[in-house]
Design a protein around this motif. Structure first.
Motif, PDB file in Angstrom:
ATOM      1  N   VAL A 233       0.849  -1.189   0.000  1.00 19.94           N
ATOM      2  CA  VAL A 233       0.000   0.000   0.000  1.00 19.94           C
ATOM      3  C   VAL A 233       0.886   1.241   0.000  1.00 19.94           C
ATOM      4  O   VAL A 233       1.618   1.485   0.965  1.00 19.94           O
ATOM      5  CB  VAL A 233      -0.925   0.017   1.236  1.00 19.94           C
ATOM      6  N   PRO A 234       0.861   2.035  -1.071  1.00 19.59           N
ATOM      7  CA  PRO A 234       1.715   3.231  -1.138  1.00 19.59           C
ATOM      8  C   PRO A 234       1.374   4.250  -0.056  1.00 19.59           C
ATOM      9  O   PRO A 234       0.205   4.434   0.299  1.00 19.59           O
ATOM     10  CB  PRO A 234       1.421   3.801  -2.530  1.00 19.59           C
ATOM     11  N   LYS A 235       2.424   4.920   0.439  1.00 14.41           N
ATOM     12  CA  LYS A 235       2.250   5.962   1.448  1.00 14.41           C
ATOM     13  C   LYS A 235       2.818   7.275   0.928  1.00 14.41           C
ATOM     14  O   LYS A 235       3.152   7.410  -0.241  1.00 14.41           O
ATOM     15  CB  LYS A 235       2.915   5.525   2.752  1.00 14.41           C
ATOM     16  N   TYR A 236       2.928   8.231   1.834  1.00 13.97           N
ATOM     17  CA  TYR A 236       3.320   9.587   1.429  1.00 13.97           C
ATOM     18  C   TYR A 236       4.654   9.629   0.683  1.00 13.97           C
ATOM     19  O   TYR A 236       4.770  10.306  -0.343  1.00 13.97           O
ATOM     20  CB  TYR A 236       3.390  10.500   2.668  1.00 13.97           C
ATOM     21  N   GLY A 237       5.669   8.902   1.172  1.00 14.48           N
ATOM     22  CA  GLY A 237       6.995   8.964   0.561  1.00 14.48           C
ATOM     23  C   GLY A 237       6.967   8.556  -0.902  1.00 14.48           C
ATOM     24  O   GLY A 237       7.590   9.200  -1.755  1.00 14.48           O
ATOM     25  N   THR A 238       6.229   7.500  -1.205  1.00 14.78           N
ATOM     26  CA  THR A 238       6.116   7.043  -2.589  1.00 14.78           C
ATOM     27  C   THR A 238       5.451   8.099  -3.456  1.00 14.78           C
ATOM     28  O   THR A 238       5.930   8.435  -4.543  1.00 14.78           O
ATOM     29  CB  THR A 238       5.306   5.738  -2.657  1.00 14.78           C
ATOM     30  N   TYR A 239       4.333   8.648  -2.971  1.00 16.41           N
ATOM     31  CA  TYR A 239       3.620   9.660  -3.754  1.00 16.41           C
ATOM     32  C   TYR A 239       4.440  10.939  -3.916  1.00 16.41           C
ATOM     33  O   TYR A 239       4.393  11.591  -4.960  1.00 16.41           O
ATOM     34  CB  TYR A 239       2.271   9.968  -3.105  1.00 16.41           C
ATOM     35  N   HIS A 240       5.179  11.285  -2.888  1.00 13.43           N
ATOM     36  CA  HIS A 240       6.035  12.477  -2.938  1.00 13.43           C
ATOM     37  C   HIS A 240       7.014  12.383  -4.114  1.00 13.43           C
ATOM     38  O   HIS A 240       7.120  13.304  -4.932  1.00 13.43           O
ATOM     39  CB  HIS A 240       6.796  12.618  -1.616  1.00 13.43           C
ATOM     40  N   HIS A 241       7.715  11.269  -4.215  1.00 17.04           N
ATOM     41  CA  HIS A 241       8.696  11.094  -5.292  1.00 17.04           C
ATOM     42  C   HIS A 241       8.007  10.979  -6.653  1.00 17.04           C
ATOM     43  O   HIS A 241       8.487  11.531  -7.653  1.00 17.04           O
ATOM     44  CB  HIS A 241       9.554   9.858  -5.037  1.00 17.04           C
ATOM     45  N   LEU A 242       6.880  10.257  -6.697  1.00 14.85           N
ATOM     46  CA  LEU A 242       6.187  10.053  -7.967  1.00 14.85           C
ATOM     47  C   LEU A 242       5.627  11.371  -8.506  1.00 14.85           C
ATOM     48  O   LEU A 242       5.744  11.669  -9.709  1.00 14.85           O
ATOM     49  CB  LEU A 242       5.067   9.028  -7.791  1.00 14.85           C
ATOM     50  N   LEU A 243       5.049  12.176  -7.636  1.00 11.51           N
ATOM     51  CA  LEU A 243       4.488  13.451  -8.084  1.00 11.51           C
ATOM     52  C   LEU A 243       5.573  14.418  -8.530  1.00 11.51           C
ATOM     53  O   LEU A 243       5.379  15.188  -9.478  1.00 11.51           O
ATOM     54  CB  LEU A 243       3.647  14.079  -6.964  1.00 11.51           C
TER      55      LEU A 243
ATOM     56  N   LEU B 132      -0.216  15.589  -2.666  1.00  9.40           N
ATOM     57  CA  LEU B 132      -0.652  16.600  -3.628  1.00  9.40           C
ATOM     58  C   LEU B 132      -0.658  17.987  -2.994  1.00  9.40           C
ATOM     59  O   LEU B 132      -0.228  18.973  -3.607  1.00  9.40           O
ATOM     60  CB  LEU B 132      -2.053  16.266  -4.143  1.00  9.40           C
ATOM     61  N   SER B 133      -1.128  18.058  -1.760  1.00  7.02           N
ATOM     62  CA  SER B 133      -1.188  19.344  -1.062  1.00  7.02           C
ATOM     63  C   SER B 133       0.207  19.907  -0.820  1.00  7.02           C
ATOM     64  O   SER B 133       0.459  21.100  -1.049  1.00  7.02           O
ATOM     65  CB  SER B 133      -1.923  19.185   0.275  1.00  7.02           C
ATOM     66  N   ARG B 134       1.124  19.057  -0.395  1.00  2.00           N
ATOM     67  CA  ARG B 134       2.475  19.530  -0.089  1.00  2.00           C
ATOM     68  C   ARG B 134       3.268  19.875  -1.345  1.00  2.00           C
ATOM     69  O   ARG B 134       4.229  20.651  -1.275  1.00  2.00           O
ATOM     70  CB  ARG B 134       3.207  18.482   0.747  1.00  2.00           C
ATOM     71  N   GLU B 135       2.854  19.310  -2.476  1.00  8.01           N
ATOM     72  CA  GLU B 135       3.475  19.687  -3.753  1.00  8.01           C
ATOM     73  C   GLU B 135       2.759  20.887  -4.374  1.00  8.01           C
ATOM     74  O   GLU B 135       3.051  21.268  -5.505  1.00  8.01           O
ATOM     75  CB  GLU B 135       3.455  18.505  -4.724  1.00  8.01           C
ATOM     76  N   MET B 136       1.814  21.464  -3.603  1.00  7.94           N
ATOM     77  CA  MET B 136       1.050  22.641  -4.034  1.00  7.94           C
ATOM     78  C   MET B 136       0.182  22.371  -5.259  1.00  7.94           C
ATOM     79  O   MET B 136      -0.119  23.275  -6.039  1.00  7.94           O
ATOM     80  CB  MET B 136       1.988  23.834  -4.287  1.00  7.94           C
TER      81      MET B 136
END
Length: 202
Positions: free
Chosen positions: A80-90, A131-135
């Motif tokens: 199950v992906p978490k924040y770290g994965t999404y952070h790098h992917l985004l 998404l929010s932290r990447e603005m």
């Protein structure tokens, strides 16, 4: 390690993938991919941290397609992906104008591969926070609205942590966060974002 009688485990492999990936050269990143392949041949299942490290390695050589491939492959193993994965992917997708493609892929995988409601909620909350932290506020608001209104994901609403991240991503001049009504002179776009975030909270 094997010569010394030590059998490598997931921690060893993930640490090596991370180290070679962070080195950031084409050769070092390719070594991280090779290590992952060796790990799989040994029958060792990746973790969410492994996935995050792999996508970070892809980000460093601008390989979006491979990042997508790893995301799908690892999720199919029940991760199950978490924040770290999404952070790098985004980050890599934003740099290459492929955020919408990434979101379509992610939501498809969540629907097909993540079967329990609790895990779906965890991963979608993490995605909204990323998404929010990447603005990428509009995308975060859209996803939060889809989660709240749609029965597709089997959820009742986003978490408080996701809403706090979302509200913090759309600051208004003269107001500390989106729990304060828009101040005079606020741009129409920011006022709309704050109003929508407040509606989600309520």
């Amino acid at each position: 390690m094997k010569e010394e009688g030590i059998t490598p485990n997931i921690v060893h492999y993930t640490s090596l993938i991370n180290a070679y990936g962070k080195a950031g050269t084409q050769d070092s990143v390719q070594k991280s991919f090779l290590i992952y392949k060796m790990m799989k041949m040994q029958g060792i299942k990746p973790t969410e941290v492994t996935l995050s490290c792999l996508i970070d390695a892809c980000r460093r050589i601008y390989d979006v397609d491979r990042a997508f491939q790893y995301f799908v492959d690892v999720c199919k193993e029940g991760i199950v992906p978490k924040y770290g994965t999404y952070h790098h992917l985004l980050k890599i997708c934003y740099a290459h104008g492929r955020v919408e493609e990434a979101l379509a892929l992610i939501l498809g995988v969540v629907s097909e591969e993540i079967l329990t409601r609790r895990k779906r909620k965890e991963t979608l909350d993490a995605l909204i926070i990323a998404l929010s932290r990447e603005m990428l506020v509009d995308r975060a608001l859209d996803l939060a609205n889809r989660v709240n209104k749609s029965r597709k994901f089997g959820l009742f609403g986003v978490s408080t942590a996701a809403l706090v991240a979302l509200c913090g991503a759309c600051p208004i001049e003269g107001a500390p966060n989106c729990f304060t009504w828009p101040a005079a002179g606020t741009s129409a776009a920011n006022a709309t974002n704050h109003t929508e975030a407040l509606a989600l909270r309520d």
